[in-house]
Design a protein around this motif. Structure first.
Motif, PDB file in Angstrom:
ATOM      1  N   ILE A  89       0.857  -1.194   0.000  1.00 60.90           N
ATOM      2  CA  ILE A  89       0.000   0.000   0.000  1.00 60.90           C
ATOM      3  C   ILE A  89       0.885   1.232   0.000  1.00 60.90           C
ATOM      4  CG2 ILE A  89      -1.773   1.281   1.264  1.00 60.90           C
ATOM      5  CD1 ILE A  89      -2.704  -1.351   2.439  1.00 60.90           C
ATOM      6  N   PRO A  90       0.656   2.181  -0.914  1.00 59.23           N
ATOM      7  CA  PRO A  90       1.497   3.383  -0.982  1.00 59.23           C
ATOM      8  C   PRO A  90       1.555   4.131   0.348  1.00 59.23           C
ATOM      9  CG  PRO A  90       0.105   3.237  -2.921  1.00 59.23           C
ATOM     10  CD  PRO A  90      -0.346   2.155  -1.991  1.00 59.23           C
ATOM     11  N   THR A  91       2.711   4.721   0.631  1.00 54.04           N
ATOM     12  CA  THR A  91       2.915   5.455   1.881  1.00 54.04           C
ATOM     13  C   THR A  91       1.910   6.593   2.031  1.00 54.04           C
ATOM     14  OG1 THR A  91       5.277   4.985   1.654  1.00 54.04           O
ATOM     15  CG2 THR A  91       4.642   6.623   3.294  1.00 54.04           C
ATOM     16  N   LEU A  92       1.593   7.264   0.917  1.00 53.50           N
ATOM     17  CA  LEU A  92       0.621   8.365   0.974  1.00 53.50           C
ATOM     18  C   LEU A  92      -0.710   7.898   1.560  1.00 53.50           C
ATOM     19  CD1 LEU A  92       1.294   9.938  -2.528  1.00 53.50           C
ATOM     20  CD2 LEU A  92       1.671  11.076  -0.347  1.00 53.50           C
ATOM     21  N   ILE A  93      -1.142   6.714   1.163  1.00 53.24           N
ATOM     22  CA  ILE A  93      -2.411   6.186   1.663  1.00 53.24           C
ATOM     23  C   ILE A  93      -2.283   5.817   3.144  1.00 53.24           C
ATOM     24  CG2 ILE A  93      -4.135   4.366   1.382  1.00 53.24           C
ATOM     25  CD1 ILE A  93      -3.452   4.273  -1.561  1.00 53.24           C
ATOM     26  N   TRP A  94      -1.122   5.274   3.536  1.00 56.95           N
ATOM     27  CA  TRP A  94      -0.911   4.964   4.955  1.00 56.95           C
ATOM     28  C   TRP A  94      -0.986   6.212   5.820  1.00 56.95           C
ATOM     29  CZ3 TRP A  94      -1.701   0.677   7.226  1.00 56.95           C
ATOM     30  CH2 TRP A  94      -1.399  -0.546   6.625  1.00 56.95           C
ATOM     31  N   VAL A  95      -0.414   7.312   5.339  1.00 60.23           N
ATOM     32  CA  VAL A  95      -0.480   8.571   6.090  1.00 60.23           C
ATOM     33  C   VAL A  95      -1.930   8.988   6.291  1.00 60.23           C
ATOM     34  CG1 VAL A  95       0.111  11.028   6.059  1.00 60.23           C
ATOM     35  CG2 VAL A  95       1.798   9.341   5.319  1.00 60.23           C
ATOM     36  N   LEU A  96      -2.722   8.903   5.215  1.00 65.12           N
ATOM     37  CA  LEU A  96      -4.141   9.246   5.308  1.00 65.12           C
ATOM     38  C   LEU A  96      -4.864   8.331   6.290  1.00 65.12           C
ATOM     39  CD1 LEU A  96      -6.671  10.765   4.351  1.00 65.12           C
ATOM     40  CD2 LEU A  96      -6.821   9.149   2.441  1.00 65.12           C
ATOM     41  N   ILE A  97      -4.590   7.038   6.234  1.00 65.37           N
ATOM     42  CA  ILE A  97      -5.253   6.068   7.120  1.00 65.37           C
ATOM     43  C   ILE A  97      -4.918   6.353   8.576  1.00 65.37           C
ATOM     44  CG2 ILE A  97      -5.319   3.643   7.803  1.00 65.37           C
ATOM     45  CD1 ILE A  97      -4.952   2.922   4.849  1.00 65.37           C
ATOM     46  N   VAL A 157      -3.853   9.186  10.042  1.00 66.74           N
ATOM     47  CA  VAL A 157      -4.473  10.437  10.503  1.00 66.74           C
ATOM     48  C   VAL A 157      -5.978  10.258  10.672  1.00 66.74           C
ATOM     49  CG1 VAL A 157      -4.944  12.847   9.915  1.00 66.74           C
ATOM     50  CG2 VAL A 157      -2.671  11.884   9.501  1.00 66.74           C
ATOM     51  N   ALA A 158      -6.609   9.561   9.734  1.00 63.97           N
ATOM     52  CA  ALA A 158      -8.057   9.330   9.814  1.00 63.97           C
ATOM     53  C   ALA A 158      -8.412   8.531  11.066  1.00 63.97           C
ATOM     54  CB  ALA A 158      -8.543   8.603   8.565  1.00 63.97           C
ATOM     55  N   LEU A 159      -7.653   7.486  11.357  1.00 62.58           N
ATOM     56  CA  LEU A 159      -7.919   6.676  12.556  1.00 62.58           C
ATOM     57  C   LEU A 159      -7.723   7.499  13.823  1.00 62.58           C
ATOM     58  CD1 LEU A 159      -6.301   3.228  11.644  1.00 62.58           C
ATOM     59  CD2 LEU A 159      -8.725   3.720  11.988  1.00 62.58           C
ATOM     60  N   ILE A 209      -2.525  19.339  10.283  1.00 59.80           N
ATOM     61  CA  ILE A 209      -2.929  18.360   9.267  1.00 59.80           C
ATOM     62  C   ILE A 209      -2.768  18.949   7.866  1.00 59.80           C
ATOM     63  CG2 ILE A 209      -4.888  17.060   8.334  1.00 59.80           C
ATOM     64  CD1 ILE A 209      -5.895  16.756  11.219  1.00 59.80           C
ATOM     65  N   ALA A 210      -3.136  20.222   7.700  1.00 56.41           N
ATOM     66  CA  ALA A 210      -2.958  20.872   6.397  1.00 56.41           C
ATOM     67  C   ALA A 210      -1.480  20.962   6.038  1.00 56.41           C
ATOM     68  CB  ALA A 210      -3.582  22.266   6.412  1.00 56.41           C
ATOM     69  N   ALA A 211      -0.631  21.246   7.034  1.00 60.23           N
ATOM     70  CA  ALA A 211       0.814  21.308   6.797  1.00 60.23           C
ATOM     71  C   ALA A 211       1.364  19.951   6.385  1.00 60.23           C
ATOM     72  CB  ALA A 211       1.523  21.815   8.047  1.00 60.23           C
ATOM     73  N   LEU A 212       0.834  18.890   6.987  1.00 55.74           N
ATOM     74  CA  LEU A 212       1.245  17.543   6.586  1.00 55.74           C
ATOM     75  C   LEU A 212       0.890  17.302   5.119  1.00 55.74           C
ATOM     76  CD1 LEU A 212       2.416  14.802   7.325  1.00 55.74           C
ATOM     77  CD2 LEU A 212       0.166  14.125   8.200  1.00 55.74           C
ATOM     78  N   GLY A 213      -0.264  17.804   4.712  1.00 57.76           N
ATOM     79  CA  GLY A 213      -0.631  17.737   3.300  1.00 57.76           C
ATOM     80  C   GLY A 213       0.368  18.490   2.436  1.00 57.76           C
ATOM     81  N   GLY A 214       0.848  19.636   2.937  1.00 58.32           N
ATOM     82  CA  GLY A 214       1.860  20.401   2.209  1.00 58.32           C
ATOM     83  C   GLY A 214       3.166  19.639   2.067  1.00 58.32           C
ATOM     84  N   VAL A 215       3.552  18.911   3.122  1.00 54.08           N
ATOM     85  CA  VAL A 215       4.761  18.086   3.062  1.00 54.08           C
ATOM     86  C   VAL A 215       4.610  17.012   1.980  1.00 54.08           C
ATOM     87  CG1 VAL A 215       6.149  16.386   4.321  1.00 54.08           C
ATOM     88  CG2 VAL A 215       5.423  18.495   5.463  1.00 54.08           C
ATOM     89  N   LEU A 216       3.429  16.426   1.885  1.00 55.56           N
ATOM     90  CA  LEU A 216       3.194  15.405   0.855  1.00 55.56           C
ATOM     91  C   LEU A 216       3.224  16.015  -0.549  1.00 55.56           C
ATOM     92  CD1 LEU A 216       0.403  13.188   2.475  1.00 55.56           C
ATOM     93  CD2 LEU A 216       2.883  12.948   2.583  1.00 55.56           C
ATOM     94  N   ILE A 217       2.780  17.269  -0.668  1.00 55.14           N
ATOM     95  CA  ILE A 217       2.881  17.952  -1.964  1.00 55.14           C
ATOM     96  C   ILE A 217       4.349  18.104  -2.355  1.00 55.14           C
ATOM     97  CG2 ILE A 217       2.525  20.157  -3.147  1.00 55.14           C
ATOM     98  CD1 ILE A 217      -0.069  20.470  -1.561  1.00 55.14           C
ATOM     99  N   THR A 218       5.168  18.506  -1.391  1.00 62.11           N
ATOM    100  CA  THR A 218       6.611  18.633  -1.645  1.00 62.11           C
ATOM    101  C   THR A 218       7.210  17.293  -2.059  1.00 62.11           C
ATOM    102  OG1 THR A 218       6.796  20.423  -0.034  1.00 62.11           O
ATOM    103  CG2 THR A 218       8.830  19.278  -0.610  1.00 62.11           C
TER     104      THR A 218
END
Length: 341
Positions: free
Chosen positions: A182-190, A192-194, A240-249
């Motif tokens: 499973i891609p790391t991006l999806i793990w990050v989302l999972i 944070v969601a949990l 959480i928004a900043a974490l999204g920014g890190v993933l954009i980078t």
């Protein structure tokens, strides 16, 4: 004296009762989203068989990871009875910060990520302070900071992409790595969601957030420090928004002041509203938001595969937001503006 015998109501069949409990547990909103998702997948898959390919499904998952993170943060804010329109700008500013700090520290990814998260927390605190101490409506406050944070990101970056993280193993792992397939991006989302799901559903903090959104006067009388919760929720949303920014980078290999983050606030609000968050506050769940995020991701991917003009994607998202709010308004039974009582 004669006694009248009252017959007890017949018990519902066990199977039917179990089904009703299952439906109640899943929620009408989630079931509706699941049905819509299944129909959409069937429609797109029938036209474009490549939709079901592993590579395309992976593309959908990684594409919704960033918008999903921001939607989860937005869910907390809306349940509180507020709104945060600045999350896209916070993500852009954090993206620039992570890359610039990474470059300034001679390639330290942990410091770049930590710096971005700190800046996200500060942005969240600014939003909270303007709302609490400036007594400004959350929509107006975050509309102002949306422009301000975007301006800061453009100033420090001169409006250009900053740094290069494409060869760093940490950023590469975030962007293209995988755990258990499973891609790391999806793990990050999972993850944070949990975390947010547990916070909202199983802690006193979560119950107090629902209470404030449901009736802030009653919550205040019950001894809940509303101002503290506003500051805390906006701080968490900023992180959480900043974490999204890190993933954009990580995905782009550089800090992006605008590209990749512009429009994320609309997607976040749309997903939260479509997922069942009442815009007046006090109602919503992470599960519904995630389903809505996947639905939006499938819709965007399907329109791309079908060759539909990408400009129609924003039209579709806007229409979905209007439909979600209208459905909420009808269900609430409140009088609509402009109509007689």
């Amino acid at each position: 004296m004669s006694q009248t015998r009252v017959e007890a109501p017949a018990a519902a069949p066990e199977g039917r009762s179990a089904m009703r409990r299952a439906l109640d547990g899943a929620g009408v909103q989630n079931i509706s989203l699941l049905i819509a998702l299944v129909l959409l997948v069937a429609l797109i898959g029938a036209r474009e068989p490549v939709f079901f390919g592993a590579a395309n499904l992976k593309t959908i998952g990684t594409a919704v990871a960033i918008s999903g993170l921001l939607a989860i943060g937005q869910t907390m804010v809306i349940i509180l009875g507020a709104l945060d329109i600045s999350v896209g700008s916070v993500a852009g500013l954090a993206s620039v910060a992570s890359a610039m700090i990474f470059t300034a520290t001679t390639g330290s990814a942990p410091l770049g990520i930590l710096g971005a998260l700190v800046i996200g927390a500060l942005c969240g605190l600014v939003n909270g302070c303007v709302i609490v101490y400036g007594r400004v409506n959350p929509v107006i406050a975050t509309l102002a900071t949306l422009a301000a944070f975007k301006g800061v990101a453009q100033l420090v970056s001169n409006g250009r992409a900053q740094g290069y993280t494409g060869s760093d193993p940490v950023f590469v792992f975030l962007a293209r790595g995988a755990v258990a397939g499973i891609p790391t991006l999806i793990w990050v989302l999972i993850i944070v969601a949990l975390a947010v799901h547990v916070l909202l559903k199983y802690t006193d903090i979560g119950r107090n957030i629902y209470a404030i959104g449901g009736n802030d006067v009653a919550a205040r009388l019950a001894g809940i420090n509303i101002n503290r919760y506003i500051l805390g929720v906006y701080l968490a949303t900023g992180v959480i928004a900043a974490l999204g920014g890190v993933l954009i980078t990580a995905r782009t290999g550089s800090g992006q002041p605008i590209s990749g983050s512009e429009g994320l606030e609309l997607e976040a609000i749309t997903a939260a509203a479509l997922g069942g968050c009442a815009m007046r506050g006090g109602k919503g769940a992470v599960s519904g938001t995630l389903l809505a995020v996947v639905l939006l991701g499938v819709l965007t991917n399907g329109m791309t595969l079908l060759g539909i003009n990408p400009f129609w994607q924003n039209v579709a998202k806007g229409l979905l937001l209007v439909v979600a709010v209208v459905i909420q308004q009808v269900r609430s039974g409140e009088r609509r503006v402009g109509l007689p009582a």
